[in-house]
Design a protein around this motif. Structure first.
Motif, PDB file in Angstrom:
ATOM      1  N   GLU A  49       0.819  -1.220   0.000  1.00 24.40           N
ATOM      2  CA  GLU A  49       0.000   0.000   0.000  1.00 24.40           C
ATOM      3  C   GLU A  49       0.854   1.272   0.000  1.00 24.40           C
ATOM      4  OE1 GLU A  49      -3.691   1.897  -0.079  1.00 24.40           O
ATOM      5  OE2 GLU A  49      -3.360  -0.269  -0.075  1.00 24.40           O
ATOM      6  N   HIS A  50       1.981   1.201   0.701  1.00 19.09           N
ATOM      7  CA  HIS A  50       2.834   2.383   0.832  1.00 19.09           C
ATOM      8  C   HIS A  50       4.089   2.331  -0.039  1.00 19.09           C
ATOM      9  CE1 HIS A  50       0.437   4.078   4.064  1.00 19.09           C
ATOM     10  NE2 HIS A  50       0.274   2.842   4.485  1.00 19.09           N
ATOM     11  N   ARG A  51       4.118   1.339  -0.942  1.00 14.46           N
ATOM     12  CA  ARG A  51       5.220   1.180  -1.895  1.00 14.46           C
ATOM     13  C   ARG A  51       6.587   1.096  -1.210  1.00 14.46           C
ATOM     14  NH1 ARG A  51       2.150   5.421  -5.065  1.00 14.46           N
ATOM     15  NH2 ARG A  51       0.851   4.193  -6.447  1.00 14.46           N
ATOM     16  N   LEU A  52       6.656   0.239  -0.194  1.00 13.89           N
ATOM     17  CA  LEU A  52       7.896   0.010   0.532  1.00 13.89           C
ATOM     18  C   LEU A  52       8.459  -1.353   0.163  1.00 13.89           C
ATOM     19  CD1 LEU A  52       6.808   1.154   4.100  1.00 13.89           C
ATOM     20  CD2 LEU A  52       8.135   2.451   2.434  1.00 13.89           C
ATOM     21  N   ASP A  53       9.748  -1.519   0.354  1.00 17.98           N
ATOM     22  CA  ASP A  53      10.387  -2.815   0.154  1.00 17.98           C
ATOM     23  C   ASP A  53      10.005  -3.697   1.347  1.00 17.98           C
ATOM     24  OD1 ASP A  53      12.216  -4.988   0.274  1.00 17.98           O
ATOM     25  OD2 ASP A  53      13.649  -3.850  -0.940  1.00 17.98           O
ATOM     26  N   GLU A  54       9.218  -4.709   1.094  1.00 15.83           N
ATOM     27  CA  GLU A  54       8.720  -5.571   2.169  1.00 15.83           C
ATOM     28  C   GLU A  54       9.855  -6.253   2.925  1.00 15.83           C
ATOM     29  OE1 GLU A  54       5.894  -9.475   2.880  1.00 15.83           O
ATOM     30  OE2 GLU A  54       5.810  -8.462   0.948  1.00 15.83           O
ATOM     31  N   ASP A  55      10.870  -6.708   2.202  1.00 15.44           N
ATOM     32  CA  ASP A  55      11.987  -7.397   2.854  1.00 15.44           C
ATOM     33  C   ASP A  55      12.708  -6.487   3.843  1.00 15.44           C
ATOM     34  OD1 ASP A  55      11.472  -9.749   1.443  1.00 15.44           O
ATOM     35  OD2 ASP A  55      12.812  -9.194  -0.201  1.00 15.44           O
ATOM     36  N   VAL A  56      12.889  -5.246   3.469  1.00 18.55           N
ATOM     37  CA  VAL A  56      13.562  -4.286   4.358  1.00 18.55           C
ATOM     38  C   VAL A  56      12.679  -4.004   5.577  1.00 18.55           C
ATOM     39  CG1 VAL A  56      14.409  -1.911   4.559  1.00 18.55           C
ATOM     40  CG2 VAL A  56      14.918  -3.250   2.507  1.00 18.55           C
ATOM     41  N   LEU A  57      11.401  -3.828   5.352  1.00 15.91           N
ATOM     42  CA  LEU A  57      10.480  -3.568   6.451  1.00 15.91           C
ATOM     43  C   LEU A  57      10.465  -4.744   7.423  1.00 15.91           C
ATOM     44  CD1 LEU A  57       8.366  -1.814   7.861  1.00 15.91           C
ATOM     45  CD2 LEU A  57       6.657  -2.740   6.262  1.00 15.91           C
ATOM     46  N   VAL A  58      10.363  -5.955   6.910  1.00 15.96           N
ATOM     47  CA  VAL A  58      10.353  -7.147   7.760  1.00 15.96           C
ATOM     48  C   VAL A  58      11.660  -7.262   8.529  1.00 15.96           C
ATOM     49  CG1 VAL A  58      10.344  -9.673   7.769  1.00 15.96           C
ATOM     50  CG2 VAL A  58       8.656  -8.441   6.420  1.00 15.96           C
ATOM     51  N   ARG A  59      12.777  -7.031   7.846  1.00 15.69           N
ATOM     52  CA  ARG A  59      14.092  -7.098   8.510  1.00 15.69           C
ATOM     53  C   ARG A  59      14.153  -6.116   9.684  1.00 15.69           C
ATOM     54  NH1 ARG A  59      18.358  -4.236   5.373  1.00 15.69           N
ATOM     55  NH2 ARG A  59      17.359  -2.554   6.511  1.00 15.69           N
ATOM     56  N   ASP A  60      13.724  -4.888   9.445  1.00 10.78           N
ATOM     57  CA  ASP A  60      13.770  -3.873  10.487  1.00 10.78           C
ATOM     58  C   ASP A  60      12.824  -4.189  11.639  1.00 10.78           C
ATOM     59  OD1 ASP A  60      15.636  -2.634   8.899  1.00 10.78           O
ATOM     60  OD2 ASP A  60      14.301  -1.007   8.252  1.00 10.78           O
ATOM     61  N   LEU A  61      11.649  -4.714  11.316  1.00 12.07           N
ATOM     62  CA  LEU A  61      10.709  -5.115  12.359  1.00 12.07           C
ATOM     63  C   LEU A  61      11.279  -6.251  13.204  1.00 12.07           C
ATOM     64  CD1 LEU A  61       7.342  -4.978  10.392  1.00 12.07           C
ATOM     65  CD2 LEU A  61       8.032  -3.457  12.267  1.00 12.07           C
ATOM     66  N   MET A  62      11.880  -7.226  12.536  1.00 10.64           N
ATOM     67  CA  MET A  62      12.457  -8.360  13.248  1.00 10.64           C
ATOM     68  C   MET A  62      13.571  -7.905  14.190  1.00 10.64           C
ATOM     69  SD  MET A  62      10.783 -11.062  12.293  1.00 10.64           S
ATOM     70  CE  MET A  62      11.750 -12.507  12.519  1.00 10.64           C
ATOM     71  N   MET A  63      14.360  -6.958  13.753  1.00 14.23           N
ATOM     72  CA  MET A  63      15.430  -6.435  14.614  1.00 14.23           C
ATOM     73  C   MET A  63      14.841  -5.776  15.856  1.00 14.23           C
ATOM     74  SD  MET A  63      18.188  -5.090  11.777  1.00 14.23           S
ATOM     75  CE  MET A  63      18.952  -4.002  12.928  1.00 14.23           C
ATOM     76  N   ALA A  64      13.733  -5.069  15.690  1.00  8.56           N
ATOM     77  CA  ALA A  64      13.091  -4.405  16.819  1.00  8.56           C
ATOM     78  C   ALA A  64      12.389  -5.377  17.754  1.00  8.56           C
ATOM     79  CB  ALA A  64      12.089  -3.365  16.307  1.00  8.56           C
TER      80      ALA A  64
END
Length: 66
Positions: A49-64
Motif C-alpha cells: 500500500e505504501h510502496r515500501l520494500d517488504e523485505d527491508v520492512l520485515v528485517r527492520d521489524l524483526m530487529m526491533a
C-alpha cells in the motif's frame, strides 16, 4: 511463551506484541499507530500500500522484536 512473528499478523498485533516496532513503523513513514486499517493490514499489505520494500520492512521489524 513469547509470541513469534507470523506473516498473517496484522500491523496492530505486531505493535501490541512488540511496542519497540512502533518506532520502526513510524521511521518507514507508516502511520499505522491509531489507524483503523492496522487491525486488518499485514506487513505485506502495508508495504504494498505504501510502496515500501517488504523485505527491508520485515528485517527492520524483526530487529526491533529482539
Amino acid at each position: 511463551m513469547k509470541p513469534r512473528f507470523d506473516d498473517d499478523m496484522t500491523m496492530d498485533t505486531i505493535m501490541r506484541q512488540w511496542p519497540g516496532t512502533i518506532r520502526v513503523i513510524l521511521g518507514h513513514g507508516l502511520i499505522c499507530v491509531g489507524c483503523p486499517i492496522a487491525s486488518f493490514h499485514t506487513v505485506s499489505d502495508a508495504a504494498r500500500e505504501h510502496r515500501l520494500d517488504e523485505d527491508v520492512l520485515v528485517r527492520d521489524l524483526m530487529m526491533a522484536m529482539k
